[in-house]
Every structure is written in C-alpha cells, then in structure tokens.
Design an enzyme around this catalytic site. Structure first.
Site, short mmCIF file in Angstrom:
data_model
loop_
_atom_site.label_atom_id
_atom_site.label_comp_id
_atom_site.label_asym_id
_atom_site.label_seq_id
_atom_site.Cartn_x
_atom_site.Cartn_y
_atom_site.Cartn_z
N GLU A 310 0.82 -1.21 0.00
CA GLU A 310 0.00 0.00 0.00
C GLU A 310 0.86 1.27 0.00
O GLU A 310 0.61 2.20 0.75
CB GLU A 310 -0.95 -0.01 1.20
N ASP A 384 -8.51 -8.94 3.47
CA ASP A 384 -8.31 -7.90 4.47
C ASP A 384 -9.36 -7.89 5.57
O ASP A 384 -10.26 -7.06 5.54
CB ASP A 384 -8.31 -6.54 3.77
N GLU A 412 -12.79 -2.81 12.00
CA GLU A 412 -12.79 -1.91 10.84
C GLU A 412 -13.91 -2.25 9.85
O GLU A 412 -14.56 -1.36 9.31
CB GLU A 412 -11.43 -2.01 10.14
C1 BDP Z 1 -6.25 -2.29 6.01
C2 BDP Z 1 -6.52 -0.97 6.65
C3 BDP Z 1 -5.35 -0.02 6.58
C4 BDP Z 1 -4.10 -0.73 7.06
C5 BDP Z 1 -3.88 -2.00 6.28
C6 BDP Z 1 -2.75 -2.84 6.82
O1 BDP Z 1 -7.63 -0.39 6.00
O2 BDP Z 1 -5.67 1.08 7.38
O3 BDP Z 1 -2.99 0.11 6.93
O4 BDP Z 1 -5.01 -2.81 6.36
O5 BDP Z 1 -3.04 -3.85 7.45
O6 BDP Z 1 -7.20 -3.15 6.53
O7 BDP Z 1 -1.59 -2.52 6.64
#
Ligand code: BDP
Length: 716
Positions: A310, A384, A412
């Site tokens: 990301e 996720d 989340e």
């Molecule tokens: C996702 C979240 C994000 C996190 C990412 C992670 O939306 O905020 O940074 O995972 O695990 O679920 O790195």
C-alpha cells in the site's frame, strides 16, 4: 453559574441521589474491564476463603501478583487476606517460584513442564494446614497464575480440588497498536491513543498500568506501540527515551515493547542516500540503531515491518526481495535476541491479477530463505479482515518459515464502534481450519503455534481496539474481543464459547439466566454481521476509505482493486469472483482445492468468494441465488432484532450505564443493518433484474443510498 459549573452541580446531584434510587447496581463506565472483582453472589458462589497470602522474596512482578491478589480477593470475598511469610493457618494462599519461596521449593511440585511462562494452581497440605499454591518457574508465571485464580473465583468456581497446570502454546502474543505520533489511531474507534508521548518519559499514567494488568490477565506478552504505516520518528533518540520509560512500566507485567519501523528510516533519520538492504552503510545504520535501542530497553522485543505494501517503502524499491530485507534486520537484532515480524500483507496494483493470490505468489518462493528470528505475520484471510474469508493459503504453504497469525481486534469492517460482533467465532473458524499441509489435522492453529513444522517462534498478533475512551474499546462488548484475542493467543484451541462464558461472568455476573442468553447472543453475532453486510462469501463492498456502511457501487478508489465491483463482479449473468480461473483455488492443498473448484462442493457461506454464480442457481434451501441473497440480508436484520429483544429482557441484571450503552448501540446496529440490506439489494437488483420476494422491497431508490453522507443512515 457557568455552563460547566451547572453541569457539575447537576452531576453531583445525580451522584448523591443515585444510592437512594433503587438501581440494580452501581453505574459502571466499563473502565474496570473483566477485572471488576465484585463480591461473588452468594447463591452461585462456592464458599471460598483465603485467610492469608504467603509470599517469599519480592520482585516487581511478584509484587504485582500480590497486589492483584489482595485487591481481587478483598473485592470478591469481602475480606482482605492477611500478609504472612509462613503457613500457620488453614486456607492460606502461597505464591512464588522455587527460588522466591522456600515453602514452594519444599513442596517439590512438578514444574518442569510448565516452561518459563506456565503456572500451576493446586490445593496442598502444608504443616497440616489446608493451603493453595500458585507456583511457576518464573515470576511472570506466578502473575499469570494469580490472574487465573482470580478468574476462577470471579466465575464462582469452588477452589476446593482445584488443580490447573497451564502453559501458553504460542511464544509471541502481541497487540499491534496502529497508533500515530499525533495521538490518533488508524482504524481506532475508541478515542485517542493511550500513549501520552508528550508526557513521557517523566510521567506514565495509571491507565498504562491498568492496560498492562489487563493484558497480563489474559497472557499478552508484547505490544507494538505504533502504526504499521510507521513514522520514522519513533526510532529517533527523543522517542527511544520515551519508549524506554514505557517499557519500564510494562516490564513487571511481562510485556515487551516492539516498534513498527519505516523501511526508509535510514534515509529520513540517518541522511543516507538509500535504504537498500544489501548496502553496508544501510546495515550499519540499522545495527547502530538496534544497539542504541537495546541500551535503553534491554528486553526490547524487535521490529514489525510493513514493506512494499500500500505504498510503503521496502526492499523491492531496490530490486531486493522481502527475504533480503527481513534478513538484514534479523541479523542486526540477532545478537540482542530480537525478532522481526515481517508482514505478508502485500498485493500488486494489477487488476488482471486476483489480489487474493498475491501474497502467496510473492512469499511461497521465499520459503526457507528467512533467518530463524524472522516470523512472517499473515492476516487470517488473503484479502483484508473481512467479516468472513477463507483462511489464507499461506498457512500450510511455507513449512520452512515461522508464521504468525494477524487478527484484527478493532472492527474496521464489522461495524466499528457500535455493532455487537463477538470475534471469538471468527478467530476460532480461522484457527480450526484444516490446511491439510501434512494431511488431515494440519490446522492453522498448529501452523501458528509452531507444532506442525517444529518452529521455535510462534505467535499471534491482534490489531488493538484500545483507546482513551472510558470503556477502553468504544463499547462494552468490544472488550470481549480484546479478551478472547488474548485467551486464544495463549491457547489457539480454546473454544470461542468457553471464552465468551468466562468473559460474561467476569464482566457482568454469574446468574445463569443472564449468562446463557448473553453467550448465545454473542455466539450468533458475527454471523449476523456477515449476513447483513457480506453474505454468501461477498467481500470488500464497504464504503470506500472509511469502510463504514455499504458501498457496493463505489468506484472512486485510485486503483481497480480498491473498487467494490472488482470484488463482487455482479453482472446480468450472476455475481461472485471466479477464483478457479484466477488461480487462487489451486493455492490450497487437496482435498480443499478440489472441493472449492466446484460450485456443488463449495460451502455456501463462501460460494461467491470462489465462484461467479448465476442468479437462478438453485441453493440448498431450494431458493434461487437471488432469493437466497435477499433471505440472508433479511436474516441478518432479524438476528439483530433478536439480539435487541434478548438484551431488553436483561435490564434488571446489569447496571444502568452499561445496560443503556448496549441497548442504544443495538438500536444503531439494527438501523444500520437495515441500511446495509436495502442499499445492497437495491444495488444488486439492477443486475439481477429479478423480482424481490414477497413482502420485501428497499424503501428508497438506489441513488438515495449512494448519496448518504458519512455517519448518517436512512431512516428505516
Ligand atoms: C487495512 C486498513 C489499513 C491498514 C492496512 C494494513 O484499511 O488502514 O494500513 O489494512 O493492514 O485493513 O496494513
């Protein structure tokens, strides 16, 4: 009188008159968590007595154990135990290790198998007196035993005949705080960060000690204090001093401090031109940094790394592999006995590749190439933290690498602060999944506890749901998720129901007329969320960015795999993701890959995860897929209504403050479940073009749901 003065005066009046009103119990904010130590109700309680606490040599950890026992026993049994150094009466409690206590040493208890964190609680006779011992090889084992004994008493279990030996099955039982330097918490729904960086190192708040107690009570032994999207400043000298003060406060409770590190820190803090893991200057920087940290925090745990994920920097920026990166860091930590927890949460920005396949494709070729102090931290599902995903196929595919589980405790994607969703069942489903790595019985639990492939490092991480809110977690029922995370990290094979039962008894009371319906409600709660959000294997159709509420129409993300239609693939023919064609199914061992390859043998709960299925496909219920989708969304809403009805009957059994919070949040959950149902079905209906079953129709046109501002939902 100013506004605040008036408010205070009003509050004082409430406080003064409260005892006069016939409220069932004192109002509780939830701050005490499951460590309330209220008197055990006579009718359910066993007639337990503890006359004296017998301790030996002192240490900060043994002092913490004695403090907790004095506080707990005084509250639970209504009488403070005397302090003694010898057994001179009946019903004494002796605590310690063979080193700290001559009384324990003389008993020659079978402690060897307990290792360095386990404990033994047992009734014995000492000099003709009835006694109970909490014994261990280490001070921290004694503290864990103290909490275990208090748990028994809080659950109204008789002490007579008690004989418990318990040892954690995993080594690293860590919370991951996604806390930022500025005090905010990424995906946090319980207020600001609990770490008061500006006040450190001089001041450690009472809340930090209570945080440590709560963690020790469930066996958590590590905390990563900052966000995986890390700020390099956490590695600066100013912060190391603050972190050292925090580590000092946590140490008596057996909790080691870890840091998330930003891969490019050598450039940002050290002024280097590169962060290439094979560049000797880069390695020298990390070595010096590790040495500096260990001088300040001798038992520092190690680093957690989110790299090339990301948009975060990582070794691939220099055409190096994840193993090159992890091993370089592992080598600098090795002399200090530190570990690297390297996250496997990576995915390519290529819409032609199924995102669910990418971590496997990147990491499996690296199996066997990691140093022995590297552990890969793998999310339970390949996407996720969805309400339901199959287990990640990385579990079972890397026999030569230590793998640890990453669960999300903060919800989340499961209703965030307000929705009641007990995650014990989600964790249990993931842990008991069979990978078939070495044939039947090769469960995920056995992969991550290290027993399947004989790995010395094993563990579970949980993305914390903890903040500065009065009740720590944003809601009373969210506390259960912190609790069950710790209990399952200690024993990945413990049952979700047993833990829910423990939690309810300690958090509320032992009345079976209360415990049974509440535990039942918790056990069904996560499936209810699955049904009203993402039934039948749907995933990632939440609103973009904040993930609050439905957004199956969302296409505003900057990349294809951040858009909802990429995941649900609804069209005129049907709905779902064909993961046979994508190559994902082939990542599982037999017989799973054969089972998941066919619609007829895929569990219906995961149907649309694995297949693109026709709207008219006949489901086991006899309904068509479209009718089943509607029925599942409806069932989710009905199940929330049932939770409301259950709770409404229990008003007399809970203090008014906590009762009202749960009641109100269930009302929010019901309103939002209806929103989810109606918005998703209004959206999918444009593709299915099938009639809504009798009696059901979304109240508003699709466009209305699409325009809902954040934080609002339609009036049911
Ligand atoms: C996702 C979240 C994000 C996190 C990412 C992670 O939306 O905020 O940074 O995972 O695990 O679920 O790195």
């Amino acid at each position: 009188m100013g506004r605040y003065a008036a408010m205070l005066a009003a509050l004082a009046l409430v406080v003064m008159t409260a005892p006069l009103l016939s409220t069932p119990a004192r109002a509780e904010s939830g701050y005490d968590l499951w460590l309330r130590y209220q008197p055990v109700e006579e009718s359910y309680g066993a007639a337990n007595h503890v006359t004296a606490l017998v301790t030996g040599y002192r240490s900060p950890t043994l002092d913490a154990a004695a403090w907790e026992l004095r506080r707990g026993l005084t509250g639970l049994l209504g009488r403070a135990p005397a302090q003694s150094s010898a057994v001179t009466a009946d019903d004494v409690l002796v605590i310690g290790t063979p080193k700290s206590s001559a009384v324990i040493a003389a008993l020659n208890l079978p402690l060897t198998a307990l290792g360095d964190e386990g404990y033994l609680i047992r009734g014995v006779t000492i000099s003709g007196h009835r006694a109970m011992v909490i014994a261990a090889n280490s001070d921290i084992g004694v503290l864990y035993g103290a909490f275990a004994l208090l748990r028994q008493i809080q659950m109204a279990k008789p002490l007579a005949g008690l004989d418990i030996a318990s040892t954690p099955k995993t080594k690293l039982r860590v919370l991951n705080h996604w806390d930022n330097l500025n005090g905010t918490v990424e995906r946090g729904y319980a207020g600001a960060s609990i770490w008061d960086w500006p006040a450190l190192p001089e001041h450690v708040s009472r809340r930090i000690i209570d945080y440590a107690r709560a963690n020790a009570s469930i066996g958590i032994n590590g905390t990563v204090v900052n966000n995986v999207n890390a700020d390099a400043a956490f590695l600066g000298a100013e912060y190391i001093e603050k972190e050292a003060a925090l580590a000092d406060a946590l140490r008596p409770f057996g909790i080691r401090l870890y840091l998330s590190v930003r891969w490019s820190a050598p450039m940002e803090l050290g002024g280097l031109k590169s962060a290439d893991p094979l560049d000797p200057a880069v390695k020298a920087w990390w070595q010096a940094k590790a040495d500096e940290i260990y001088r300040a925090i001798p038992d520092f745990g190690g680093f957690l790394v989110k790299a090339n994920s990301e948009g975060q920097p990582g070794p691939q920026d220099y055409h190096r592999t994840h193993a090159d990166g992890a091993n370089m860091i592992a080598d600098v930590l090795k002399p200090h006995h530190g570990v690297v927890m390297w996250r496997a949460f990576v995915y390519a920005n290529d819409p032609r590749i199924d995102r669910a396949t990418t971590a496997y494709n990147e990491f499996v070729p690296l199996d066997g190439k990691f140093r022995d102090n590297v552990v890969l931290q793998v999310k339970n599902g390949p996407l996720d933290f969805q309400p339901r995903e199959p287990f990640s196929p990385l579990f079972g595919a890397m026999p030569h690498t230590s793998l640890m589980m990453e669960f999300q405790i903060t919800k989340e994607y499961l209703g965030q602060q307000t929705h009641l969703a007990y995650l014990g069942t989600l964790y249990e489903e993931a842990l008991e999944s069979d990978t078939y790595e070495h044939g039947p019985g090769s469960t995920v639990a056995r992969v991550i506890d290290g027993s399947l492939d004989h790995h010395p490092i094993s563990g579970i991480a949980g993305v914390a749901n903890i903040g500065n809110d009065a009740d720590w977690c944003g809601s009373i029922f969210n506390q259960a998720n912190w609790y069950v995370f710790g209990r399952m990290a200690w024993d990945p094979e413990i049952s979700a129901r047993a833990v829910a039962d423990e939690w309810v008894r300690q958090t509320f009371n032992n009345d079976p007329a209360f415990v049974t319906p509440v535990v039942d409600m918790m056990m069904k709660s996560r499936q209810a969320v699955v049904d009203y959000m993402t039934p039948l294997g749907l995933a990632l159709i939440m609103a973009h960015g904040h993930h609050m509420g439905p957004g199956p129409w969302d296409t505003i993300g900057p990349r294809e795999d951040w858009k909802a239609p990429y995941y649900h693939r609804a069209d005129a023919k049907g709905i779902g993701f064909d993961r046979v064609a994508s190559g994902y199914v082939a990542q599982y061992h037999s017989p799973l890959k054969e089972e998941y390859a066919k619609v007829s043998t895929t569990p219906e709960d995961l149907l649309l995860w694995f297949h693109h299925v026709s709207w008219d496909h006949r489901m086991k219920s006899g309904r068509t897929l479209w009718q089943e989708l509607v029925a599942r969304y409806q069932k989710g809403v009905d199940d929330v209504a049932a939770m409301q009805a259950t709770w409404a009957k229990l008003a007399d059994d809970v203090d008014p403050e906590r009762y009202a919070q749960v009641r109100d949040f269930l009302a929010v959950q019901h309103r939002e479940a209806i929103w989810w149902r109606d918005a998703c079905l209004a959206y999918f209906e444009q593709f299915s073009k099938r009639p809504f079953p009798d009696g059901y129709k979304p109240k508003y046109p699709l466009g209305y749901y699409e325009k809902m501002p954040f934080g609002a939902s339609p009036k049911p």
